[in-house]
Design a protein around this motif. Structure first.
Motif, PDB file in Angstrom:
ATOM      1  N   ALA A  44      11.877   7.210  -5.779  1.00 52.30           N
ATOM      2  CA  ALA A  44      13.228   7.761  -5.667  1.00 52.30           C
ATOM      3  C   ALA A  44      14.098   7.000  -4.683  1.00 52.30           C
ATOM      4  N   CYS A  45      13.474   6.259  -3.742  1.00 49.90           N
ATOM      5  CA  CYS A  45      14.274   5.616  -2.702  1.00 49.90           C
ATOM      6  C   CYS A  45      15.099   4.480  -3.300  1.00 49.90           C
ATOM      7  N   LYS A  46      16.416   4.618  -3.254  1.00 53.66           N
ATOM      8  CA  LYS A  46      17.267   3.608  -3.894  1.00 53.66           C
ATOM      9  C   LYS A  46      17.293   2.318  -3.085  1.00 53.66           C
ATOM     10  N   GLU A  47      17.097   2.422  -1.791  1.00 52.11           N
ATOM     11  CA  GLU A  47      17.123   1.229  -0.949  1.00 52.11           C
ATOM     12  C   GLU A  47      15.798   0.494  -0.947  1.00 52.11           C
ATOM     13  N   LYS A  48      14.803   1.049  -1.631  1.00 52.63           N
ATOM     14  CA  LYS A  48      13.461   0.490  -1.657  1.00 52.63           C
ATOM     15  C   LYS A  48      12.901   0.374  -0.238  1.00 52.63           C
ATOM     16  N   ALA A  49      13.170   1.392   0.557  1.00 51.41           N
ATOM     17  CA  ALA A  49      12.669   1.369   1.932  1.00 51.41           C
ATOM     18  C   ALA A  49      11.191   1.727   2.001  1.00 51.41           C
ATOM     19  N   LEU A  50      10.693   2.424   1.003  1.00 55.82           N
ATOM     20  CA  LEU A  50       9.292   2.844   1.027  1.00 55.82           C
ATOM     21  C   LEU A  50       8.483   1.883   0.163  1.00 55.82           C
ATOM     22  N   ALA A  51       7.444   1.313   0.771  1.00 55.84           N
ATOM     23  CA  ALA A  51       6.538   0.462   0.005  1.00 55.84           C
ATOM     24  C   ALA A  51       5.188   1.131  -0.025  1.00 55.84           C
ATOM     25  N   PHE A  52       4.570   1.104  -1.192  1.00 55.01           N
ATOM     26  CA  PHE A  52       3.298   1.809  -1.337  1.00 55.01           C
ATOM     27  C   PHE A  52       2.336   0.891  -2.045  1.00 55.01           C
ATOM     28  N   GLY A  53       1.082   0.961  -1.684  1.00 55.54           N
ATOM     29  CA  GLY A  53       0.130   0.138  -2.421  1.00 55.54           C
ATOM     30  C   GLY A  53      -1.260   0.210  -1.844  1.00 55.54           C
ATOM     31  N   ASP A  54      -2.040  -0.753  -2.272  1.00 55.54           N
ATOM     32  CA  ASP A  54      -3.462  -0.786  -1.938  1.00 55.54           C
ATOM     33  C   ASP A  54      -3.661  -1.772  -0.802  1.00 55.54           C
ATOM     34  N   LEU A  55      -4.104  -1.263   0.335  1.00 54.58           N
ATOM     35  CA  LEU A  55      -4.283  -2.129   1.494  1.00 54.58           C
ATOM     36  C   LEU A  55      -5.337  -3.191   1.253  1.00 54.58           C
ATOM     37  N   LYS A  56      -6.262  -2.907   0.328  1.00 53.62           N
ATOM     38  CA  LYS A  56      -7.334  -3.876   0.106  1.00 53.62           C
ATOM     39  C   LYS A  56      -6.863  -5.029  -0.763  1.00 53.62           C
ATOM     40  N   LYS A  77     -11.289  13.920   2.984  1.00 49.04           N
ATOM     41  CA  LYS A  77     -10.759  12.589   2.770  1.00 49.04           C
ATOM     42  C   LYS A  77     -11.437  11.983   1.558  1.00 49.04           C
ATOM     43  N   ARG A  78     -10.633  11.596   0.588  1.00 47.36           N
ATOM     44  CA  ARG A  78     -11.192  10.979  -0.608  1.00 47.36           C
ATOM     45  C   ARG A  78     -11.523   9.534  -0.299  1.00 47.36           C
ATOM     46  N   GLU A  79     -12.389   8.927  -1.120  1.00 50.08           N
ATOM     47  CA  GLU A  79     -12.844   7.572  -0.827  1.00 50.08           C
ATOM     48  C   GLU A  79     -11.712   6.566  -0.860  1.00 50.08           C
ATOM     49  N   ASP A  80     -10.634   6.882  -1.589  1.00 51.83           N
ATOM     50  CA  ASP A  80      -9.537   5.924  -1.627  1.00 51.83           C
ATOM     51  C   ASP A  80      -8.527   6.187  -0.513  1.00 51.83           C
ATOM     52  N   GLY A  81      -8.922   7.025   0.446  1.00 48.98           N
ATOM     53  CA  GLY A  81      -8.091   7.181   1.640  1.00 48.98           C
ATOM     54  C   GLY A  81      -7.156   8.373   1.624  1.00 48.98           C
ATOM     55  N   ILE A  82      -6.979   9.031   0.479  1.00 49.38           N
ATOM     56  CA  ILE A  82      -6.045  10.157   0.452  1.00 49.38           C
ATOM     57  C   ILE A  82      -6.723  11.380   1.052  1.00 49.38           C
ATOM     58  N   THR A 126     -15.876   3.467  -7.239  1.00 53.83           N
ATOM     59  CA  THR A 126     -14.630   3.043  -7.895  1.00 53.83           C
ATOM     60  C   THR A 126     -13.435   3.427  -7.053  1.00 53.83           C
ATOM     61  N   LEU A 127     -13.474   4.676  -6.539  1.00 57.98           N
ATOM     62  CA  LEU A 127     -12.348   5.117  -5.734  1.00 57.98           C
ATOM     63  C   LEU A 127     -12.214   4.271  -4.485  1.00 57.98           C
ATOM     64  N   ALA A 128     -13.375   3.930  -3.887  1.00 64.05           N
ATOM     65  CA  ALA A 128     -13.322   3.245  -2.598  1.00 64.05           C
ATOM     66  C   ALA A 128     -12.793   1.827  -2.717  1.00 64.05           C
ATOM     67  N   LYS A 129     -12.628   1.357  -3.947  1.00 67.22           N
ATOM     68  CA  LYS A 129     -12.122  -0.011  -4.095  1.00 67.22           C
ATOM     69  C   LYS A 129     -10.688  -0.116  -3.618  1.00 67.22           C
ATOM     70  N   LYS A 130      -9.992   1.033  -3.586  1.00 65.97           N
ATOM     71  CA  LYS A 130      -8.601   1.001  -3.145  1.00 65.97           C
ATOM     72  C   LYS A 130      -8.485   1.727  -1.814  1.00 65.97           C
ATOM     73  N   ARG A 131      -7.470   1.340  -1.071  1.00 70.09           N
ATOM     74  CA  ARG A 131      -7.136   2.090   0.142  1.00 70.09           C
ATOM     75  C   ARG A 131      -5.624   2.237   0.149  1.00 70.09           C
ATOM     76  N   TRP A 132      -5.155   3.415  -0.248  1.00 73.02           N
ATOM     77  CA  TRP A 132      -3.711   3.618  -0.380  1.00 73.02           C
ATOM     78  C   TRP A 132      -3.030   3.703   0.988  1.00 73.02           C
ATOM     79  N   ALA A 133      -1.882   3.095   1.092  1.00 72.34           N
ATOM     80  CA  ALA A 133      -1.095   3.183   2.329  1.00 72.34           C
ATOM     81  C   ALA A 133       0.378   3.066   1.983  1.00 72.34           C
ATOM     82  N   MET A 134       1.197   3.441   2.926  1.00 69.85           N
ATOM     83  CA  MET A 134       2.641   3.392   2.692  1.00 69.85           C
ATOM     84  C   MET A 134       3.311   2.763   3.904  1.00 69.85           C
ATOM     85  N   SER A 135       4.371   2.017   3.666  1.00 72.95           N
ATOM     86  CA  SER A 135       5.129   1.538   4.820  1.00 72.95           C
ATOM     87  C   SER A 135       6.583   1.926   4.632  1.00 72.95           C
ATOM     88  N   VAL A 136       7.217   2.240   5.746  1.00 68.64           N
ATOM     89  CA  VAL A 136       8.599   2.699   5.733  1.00 68.64           C
ATOM     90  C   VAL A 136       9.445   1.651   6.438  1.00 68.64           C
TER      91      VAL A 136
END
Lengths: 454, 257, 129
Positions: free
Chosen positions: B213-225, B138-143, B42-52
């Protein structure tokens, strides 16, 4: 009653033989002993106080920082484990090579190994942020980590060295048991019923030979694995294949230098001039010179490949060592490890005992600095040096270093109060059998002659 | 039996009784208490990542919203000195973060612009290899997780991280926490800590604090899969790069210029 | 007995010192002490029945720690079918607000030490400052 006493005295005389001085340091306790123990004891207490301060307040009392988080303690760890290679070299390697001159110094060096390994391990434990959890490294062991490889190899090394030390000690313990006296019960238990028969000697010989051969690959593994702690990371100037042999060579280098100092101190303090002779220092001095050159070769190879590659990330740290922040320490260590010892050891006229000891002390200090200069500059992360990293060890770190060295010397001194530091039975074996064995061996190398020997 | 209405009622009653036996038994019995954990699959179904998004981040000078939010909810102490500082998110000048980007003759001068930095939650994390107790893994979801209960404070993970993402508690952090957040524990002296991608918030379907918290929405976060996730969308645009990709760590924090 | 005048009193003194832990409580009148942890006024039911949880709360919390930290779990299904969040602060201390008035009452009596509170903060701790 008088006759029994006379018989007892006779027996004692026979056991002591002409080697009275080798027993005397056990029986006679002079003023020097008490002064030494007091000074060492005071330094040990200082180290203890420093550690308690650190345990209560955390590692903030050291000079370590977010940038440079490994410093004096890890240097101590590598340094002490390095020194431990001496014993194995002198007692095991020389035994395997059938070098007879090892006889009077084999126990002194073996003892250095066993005791200093405790402080090598101790230095890592002192460095831990949560020492109360130190057993987690065993309970939750993650074998992919080089630190676990360290745990395994150092444990094996300590076990094998201790067993070697004890085995070679048994006949001497039996001698002390036969001398009687107040501690006879103690020696009797430890001597394991040794009576000195031919078959017992043969079995002991086999056991010691086995241990000697076993400990040599273990010794090489130990410091290679210690170097892997650094070499397996991807940090600039750490990630180098040469670290394995480089550290082993450095270990034997610093270890033999330490043993020379130990030999000289014991010789002076316990009047062993008749047993530890200039020829021993000469031979070991020649070997030390070979190690000096070998150490220089590895250092040169390491740095020339870095310079020639000219990669910015590596060169930043390289220049900080040669001309930058760490230049004084780098050049000091080079002078101490190479420039000072080599002329002393290379020129036969200079190879007196006193000068060899001076060279050895220079090497010991230089090698501590060498470990420091390997560990710390890489951590300044020159490629991202925004924050101006600076490392100045505090009184806590120096006190703990002083405390470790003092405790080592203290344990060593106390050992010499209980057991003879020169292996008496090996000297006697040398006197009685070795001369004949060696000439037979040499004769076997030479071609057969038809003429009957004169 | 004669199949009349009575017979039918008898059989129907027996059937209902039979069918009700199992659920009825379950209803009134005690079950074995169980901790419900998601399976690795279940965890491996996601792969968390962030873009700046650097341009958006630089549009506000001197902004520290992401840093302050993270440090506030995670009880990160403010020790005030370079020697002992603990930081989960921080900034560094562009030329130090990306020294390989030759900027000698570039038109725009963003050499000194601050780049937000955090743990990259690499796919092949060196720090995880070196930990002797598996206090970081490393957790299966990438964290890349931290277990503060198990860390022995050897700092080998800090030596392994090529990005300098980890901090160590040189002393007891509690006196230096401005305002304690009850929802998250503090740490003790002697353990290593770093950004955890707000995994405690992710398990409640919230976004990481810095992203929110980023007011400019500069940080995007989500599931790479998930091809529709915000982070995937940003990766389709413009210049995308990572910190030191040649090291093979496969970081999961992307920088978009 | 040779030296009996020294041995017998010495023996009695030794036995007295060695059995001190046993007779101290009886003499000081404290054997009747039962720790009284302050129970939450409004809630009547804990995560597990009282008898079970009094003995097993350490193992329960250890299991929660393993699940939450190392396996990413959040929900605990109790034996009474209710679901609870696995959290020392948000579940346990939500009801038993004050460590000093609840946990310590028995722990101090039994001489139990734990390191949970080095990191986890209970609600009342903040109010005390």
């Amino acid at each position: 009653m008088v006759q029994q006493e006379a018989e007892m005295l006779d027996k004692r005389e026979k056991i002591i033989g002409e080697d009275k001085i080798l027993f005397e340091h056990i029986w006679k306790t002079g003023k020097g002993f008490y002064v030494t123990v007091s000074i060492l004891g005071a330094l040990v207490l200082l180290g203890l106080y420093a550690y308690v301060t650190q345990y209560r307040n955390g590692l903030t009392v050291t000079g370590l920082s977010r940038q440079i988080f490994w410093g004096v303690y890890i240097t101590n760890f590598v340094f002490f484990i390095g020194i431990s290679h001496a014993g194995t070299f002198i007692s095991a390697v020389l035994r395997v090579l059938k070098a007879e001159w090892r006889r009077p110094i084999s126990r002194a060096s073996e003892l250095t190994t066993v005791f200093i390994l405790l402080f090598g391990v101790g230095s890592v434990l002192i460095d831990l942020g949560r020492p109360d959890r130190m057993l987690y490294a065993i309970r939750y062991a993650h074998f992919r980590s080089p630190l676990l490889w360290d745990v395994c190899s150092i444990t094996m090394y300590l076990t094998v060295s201790s067993i070697s030390l004890y085995l070679a000690l048994i006949p001497d313990i039996a001698l002390l048991r036969d001398l009687g006296g107040k501690r006879e019960w103690f020696y009797r238990i430890l001597s394991l019923g040794w009576t000195g028969t031919e078959s017992q000697h043969r079995r002991l010989e086999r056991a010691i030979n086995f241990m000697s051969i076993l400990v040599i690959p273990v010794m090489i593994t130990v410091h290679t694995v210690v170097s892997f702690v650094f070499a397996m990371t991807i940090q600039p100037l750490w990630h180098s294949a040469i670290f394995g042999p480089y550290f082993v060579v450095g270990a034997i280098f610093s270890g033999v230098a330490s043993v020379i100092v130990v030999m000289a101190v014991l010789r002076k303090a316990y009047h062993l001039e008749n047993y530890i002779k200039p020829v021993h220092f000469n031979n070991i001095g020649i070997f030390l010179m070979a190690m000096t050159l070998l150490w220089f070769y590895f250092t040169f190879a390491e740095y020339i490949t870095i310079v020639y590659g000219n990669e910015p990330v590596h060169m930043a740290i390289f220049w900080s060592k040669l001309t930058g922040k760490f230049a004084p320490l780098f050049w000091l260590h080079f002078i101490l490890c190479f420039v000072v010892p080599l002329p002393i050891l290379a020129v036969r006229r200079f190879r007196t005992i006193r000068r060899i000891v001076v060279a050895s002390i220079s090497i010991i200090l230089g090698m501590w600095l060498e470990r420091f200069v390997i560990i710390v500059p890489t951590l300044t992360k020159q490629r991202m040096a925004v924050e101006g990293a600076f490392y100045m060890p505090t009184w806590v770190e120096w006190s703990i270093l002083a405390g470790c060295i003092s405790l080592f010397m203290l344990l060593y001194t106390l050992f010499t109060k209980v057991f003879p530091i020169v292996p008496i039975w090996e000297i006697r074996e040398g006197r009685e059998k070795a001369v004949r064995m060696v000439s037979e061996r040499i004769e076997s190398y030479l071609p057969e002659t038809d003429v009957a020997p004169q | 039996m004669e199949f009349d209405r009575r017979g039918f009622l008898k059989i129907a009653g027996l059937t209902v009784l039979g069918l009700a036996a199992k659920p009825g038994w379950e209803l009134f019995s005690k079950v074995e208490p169980q901790e419900l954990v998601p399976s690795p699959e279940t965890l491996a179904k996601k792969r968390w990542a962030m873009s700046v998004d650097l341009k958006k981040c630089w549009s506000v000078k001197g902004c520290r919203d992401c840093i302050d939010a993270c440090h506030r909810i995670h009880n990160v102490p403010d020790l005030g000195t370079l020697k002992e500082e603990i930081k989960w998110v921080w900034t560094a000048p562009y030329e130090n973060v990306f020294p390989e980007h030759e900027l000698e003759y570039s038109e725009e001068d963003y050499r000194h612009q601050p780049v937000p930095l955090l743990c990259n939650h690499c796919d092949d994390p060196p720090c995880v290899r070196y930990c002797p107790t598996r206090a970081t893994w490393k957790r299966e979801d990438g964290i890349v997780m931290m277990d503060f209960h198990r860390c022995i404070g050897c700092r080998y993970c800090m030596a392994g991280c090529p990005y300098g993402s980890r901090s160590f508690n040189w002393r007891d952090p509690r006196p230096f926490i401005k305002k304690v957040n009850l929802e998250f524990p503090t740490r003790t002296k002697g353990v290593v800590e770093k950004c955890n991608f707000c995994e405690e918030r992710l398990s409640r379907d919230l976004l990481p604090a810095c992203v929110e918290a980023c007011k400019e929405k500069a940080l995007a976060f989500g599931d790479l899969k998930d091809p529709e996730s915000k982070v995937r969308k940003t990766l389709q645009s413009r210049n995308v790069f990572q910190r030191q990709p040649e090291l093979g760590t496969k970081p999961k924090v992307y920088y978009v210029l | 007995m040779y030296d009996g005048k020294k041995i017998i009193p010495g023996l009695i003194l030794f036995l007295g010192l060695v059995t001190y832990p046993f007779w101290h409580n009886a003499v000081s009148g404290k054997t009747g002490y039962i720790p009284k942890p302050k129970l939450p006024a409004d809630k009547k039911e804990c995560v597990e029945p009282k008898d079970y949880i009094r003995i097993n709360h350490k193992n329960l919390l250890d299991g929660w720690k393993e699940s939450v930290v190392r396996k990413g779990g959040t929900i605990y299904m109790a034996s009474n079918r209710k679901r609870y969040t696995m959290s020392l602060n948000r579940t346990c201390m939500n009801c038993h607000k004050d460590k000093a008035e609840f946990c310590d009452q028995c722990h101090n009596y039994m001489g139990v030490t734990n390191k949970c509170w080095d990191c986890h903060i209970y609600p009342k701790q903040l109010e005390k400052g």
